[in-house]
Design a protein around this motif. Structure first.
Motif, short mmCIF file in Angstrom:
data_model
loop_
_atom_site.label_atom_id
_atom_site.label_comp_id
_atom_site.label_asym_id
_atom_site.label_seq_id
_atom_site.Cartn_x
_atom_site.Cartn_y
_atom_site.Cartn_z
N ARG A 198 0.83 -1.20 0.00
CA ARG A 198 0.00 0.00 0.00
C ARG A 198 0.87 1.26 0.00
O ARG A 198 0.55 2.25 -0.69
CB ARG A 198 -0.92 0.00 1.23
CG ARG A 198 -2.00 1.07 1.21
CD ARG A 198 -2.98 0.89 2.36
NE ARG A 198 -3.72 -0.35 2.24
CZ ARG A 198 -3.52 -1.43 3.00
NH1 ARG A 198 -2.58 -1.41 3.94
NH2 ARG A 198 -4.22 -2.52 2.83
N THR B 69 0.79 4.17 -2.85
CA THR B 69 0.63 5.58 -2.48
C THR B 69 1.74 6.43 -3.07
O THR B 69 1.50 7.54 -3.55
CB THR B 69 0.62 5.72 -0.95
OG1 THR B 69 -0.48 4.99 -0.42
CG2 THR B 69 0.50 7.18 -0.53
N ARG C 58 -8.34 1.51 -10.62
CA ARG C 58 -8.97 0.61 -9.65
C ARG C 58 -8.13 0.70 -8.38
O ARG C 58 -6.94 0.40 -8.40
CB ARG C 58 -9.06 -0.81 -10.17
CG ARG C 58 -9.59 -1.82 -9.15
CD ARG C 58 -10.02 -3.12 -9.79
NE ARG C 58 -11.26 -2.93 -10.55
CZ ARG C 58 -12.48 -2.98 -10.02
NH1 ARG C 58 -12.64 -3.21 -8.71
NH2 ARG C 58 -13.54 -2.80 -10.77
N PRO C 59 -8.72 1.08 -7.24
CA PRO C 59 -7.92 1.34 -6.04
C PRO C 59 -7.43 0.06 -5.36
O PRO C 59 -8.02 -1.01 -5.51
CB PRO C 59 -8.89 2.10 -5.14
CG PRO C 59 -10.24 1.63 -5.58
CD PRO C 59 -10.13 1.39 -7.06
N PHE C 60 -6.36 0.22 -4.61
CA PHE C 60 -5.78 -0.86 -3.80
C PHE C 60 -6.33 -0.69 -2.40
O PHE C 60 -5.92 0.21 -1.66
CB PHE C 60 -4.26 -0.73 -3.83
CG PHE C 60 -3.52 -1.89 -3.20
CD1 PHE C 60 -3.59 -3.15 -3.76
CD2 PHE C 60 -2.74 -1.71 -2.07
CE1 PHE C 60 -2.89 -4.22 -3.20
CE2 PHE C 60 -2.04 -2.77 -1.51
CZ PHE C 60 -2.11 -4.02 -2.08
N GLU C 61 -7.26 -1.54 -2.00
CA GLU C 61 -7.99 -1.32 -0.76
C GLU C 61 -8.02 -2.56 0.12
O GLU C 61 -7.86 -3.68 -0.37
CB GLU C 61 -9.44 -0.92 -1.08
CG GLU C 61 -9.55 0.40 -1.82
CD GLU C 61 -10.99 0.75 -2.14
OE1 GLU C 61 -11.31 1.95 -2.15
OE2 GLU C 61 -11.80 -0.17 -2.39
N ARG C 62 -8.21 -2.33 1.40
CA ARG C 62 -8.51 -3.43 2.30
C ARG C 62 -9.93 -3.90 2.06
O ARG C 62 -10.74 -3.20 1.45
CB ARG C 62 -8.35 -2.98 3.75
CG ARG C 62 -6.94 -2.60 4.14
CD ARG C 62 -6.82 -2.27 5.61
NE ARG C 62 -7.20 -3.41 6.46
CZ ARG C 62 -6.87 -3.51 7.74
NH1 ARG C 62 -6.13 -2.57 8.31
NH2 ARG C 62 -7.24 -4.55 8.46
N VAL D 44 -6.52 -7.78 0.28
CA VAL D 44 -6.52 -6.54 -0.50
C VAL D 44 -7.27 -6.78 -1.81
O VAL D 44 -7.44 -7.92 -2.24
CB VAL D 44 -5.09 -6.06 -0.81
CG1 VAL D 44 -4.34 -5.68 0.47
CG2 VAL D 44 -4.30 -7.13 -1.58
N THR D 45 -7.67 -5.70 -2.44
CA THR D 45 -8.31 -5.80 -3.75
C THR D 45 -7.27 -5.57 -4.85
O THR D 45 -6.29 -4.86 -4.64
CB THR D 45 -9.41 -4.74 -3.89
OG1 THR D 45 -8.82 -3.43 -3.75
CG2 THR D 45 -10.49 -4.93 -2.84
N ALA E 57 -5.47 -3.87 -7.89
CA ALA E 57 -5.39 -2.44 -8.22
C ALA E 57 -4.85 -2.25 -9.63
O ALA E 57 -4.02 -3.04 -10.10
CB ALA E 57 -4.49 -1.72 -7.22
#
Length: 475
Positions: free
Chosen positions: A315, A319, A330-334, A343-344, A346
């Motif tokens: 992450r 960032t 496409r975001p990198f998310e929890r 994580v998703t 990204a």
């Protein structure tokens, strides 16, 4: 103590003591003592023992698959595939031993020229966490076949898999001192690589590989085989079927939650409407990937990263890219309600952005648009790594050019960048390795060639000096 945890649940999987420096040196001494007897054993007997190991793996197939999946977080279908690769490695290694490190006799007027291969001695194997069974197995099996003894330290994040492998070798009936496992972290690893070894067979990060290159600069007798990471490019230039092309991209970038050294990290596309449609299709497909724990039903495609710390590190890298100007597609998310290791996938557009040439060991894909195929090849090669690369195109001429100009050890067409066969070499250039590819070519670094001229008797040598000696006989 060494402990491993299921990254999906946080449950303890394994715990045990960490080997001390004294225990490491004692293990190396036992391996050194056992080496002459193992090396002198007829090859057929070593082959039989290794085949017995394959049978033991088969008997423990499901237990080993579940251990791998529980410890790494990868779905059970992938754990089972890894065990299948471990079993298959035995027959492949036996064939490679015969083909690449066997014995050859060529008749000569005086007798014969003979090629033999001899083992190096004591080989240290350091295993990775992402394929804790298959990748170290790919070093261990050919090393033992060649007549070396092996001291193996699994990743401290996957000790249970290593312990189960050691059980299987013991059940196969290896003699004392031929194979030894040492559990531990950095301190144990330092003692091992600093000990009396004849080879280090390592799979891991490029940073660790660079450290080992420096460490062994003054120890040239130690064989160093490095299987490292990559910042791998996938060029998608044309396709009749967007779904098929997008499937290649998604599998290349996101399989094993992006934790394969051969995963595509960079997607290179033309700057046109085809790329717009492709990226949209990849984005939609990535959003539909089923994410879950290793034993969930229905079966997930990807699981968590190896740990929450790994997720935090990835992450931070994402960032940093965004701060440099990368556009988030496409975001990198929890994932809510899941452990911090989940994580998703990204997707970031980095066109026109000067980004670091670094591997992000996570499901993160960077997209770069280019003007023409010249620029595509230049972008693909714009890396200090050189492990894998891929081209999606129906144009044979572009593929021919790609194979000539692309600098990578594994180069695939219309297939995921992660596709590799055990019957072929596997390894990379630059910071991805040290020109000692593994898989079928592991036999090359597990033994050294000995060339001999041989005659049954001493006659025939004096003729070479006829007429070339003086008549003066020393007093």
């Amino acid at each position: 103590m060494i402990r491993s945890f299921d990254p999906a649940s946080g449950d303890l999987v394994w715990e045990g003591p960490e080997a001390s420096a004294d225990e490491v040196h004692a293990a190396l001494a036992r391996a050194r003592e056992g080496f002459p007897r193992w090396a002198a054993m007829p090859l057929g007997e070593r082959v039989a023992l290794v085949q017995r190991y394959a049978q033991v793996l088969e008997a423990h197939r499901e237990r080993l698959a579940e251990t791998i999946s529980k410890e790494t977080g990868k779905p059970l279908w992938e754990g089972r595939a890894e065990v299948g690769a471990m079993i298959g490695k035995v027959a492949i290694s036996i064939a490679a031993q015969a083909e690449r490190a066997g014995e050859k006799h060529v008749a000569q007027p005086f007798g014969e020229a003979v090629l033999r291969h001899r083992p190096h001695g004591v080989m240290a194997v350091l295993g990775p966490f992402n394929f804790p069974g298959h990748l170290p197995n790919g070093h261990i099996v050919p090393a033992l076949l060649a007549g070396n003894t092996v001291v193996f330290k699994p990743s401290e994040m996957t000790p249970a898999t290593g312990a189960l492998m050691a059980e299987c070798w013991a059940e196969a009936g290896l003699p004392e001192g031929v194979f030894t496992i040492l559990q531990g972290g950095r301190t144990t690893g330092e003692a091992l690589v600093g000990g009396a070894i004849d080879g280090l067979l390592f799979t891991g990060s490029a940073g660790a590989g660079a450290f080992f290159r420096r460490l062994f600069a003054d120890r040239p007798h130690v064989v160093l085989a490095l299987e490292l990471g990559g910042n791998n490019p996938l060029v998608v230039w044309d396709a009749d079927d967007l779904e098929e092309a997008a499937s290649v991209v998604v599998q290349s970038a996101f399989v094993t939650t992006g934790q394969r050294c051969s995963c595509a990290r960079r997607l290179i596309v033309p700057d046109n409407a085809f790329a717009d449609d492709l990226i949209a299709t990849v984005d939609a497909m990535a959003g539909r990937l089923r994410i879950g724990a290793w034993n969930e039903t229905p079966e997930p495609y990807i699981g968590p990263l190896i740990s929450e710390a790994a997720a935090d590190g990835a992450r931070a890298q994402v960032t940093a890219l965004v701060d440099l100007g990368a556009k988030v597609l496409r975001p990198f998310e929890r994932i809510a309600g899941r452990s911090g290791a989940f994580v998703t996938p990204a997707i970031l557009d980095v066109t026109g952005v000067d980004v670091p040439d670094e591997e992000i060991f996570a499901p993160v894909l960077q997209v770069r648009r280019v003007a023409d195929f010249d620029a595509a090849i230049a972008a693909a090669n714009d890396t200090r790594f050189g492990l894998s690369a891929g081209l999606v195109s129906a144009d044979d001429a572009l593929w021919q050019r790609f194979t000539i100009e692309c600098r990578a050890g594994v180069v695939n067409r219309n297939r995921p960048t992660t596709g590799a066969a055990g019957s072929m070499p596997f390894g990379g250039l630059g910071d991805s390795g040290n020109h000692r590819p593994s898989a079928f070519y592991a036999a090359d670094y597990c033994a050294w060639p000995m060339a001999s001229f041989e005659a049954a008797g001493v006659s025939g040598n004096a003729a070479a000096l006829a007429g070339k000696l003086t008549d003066v006989v020393p007093a």
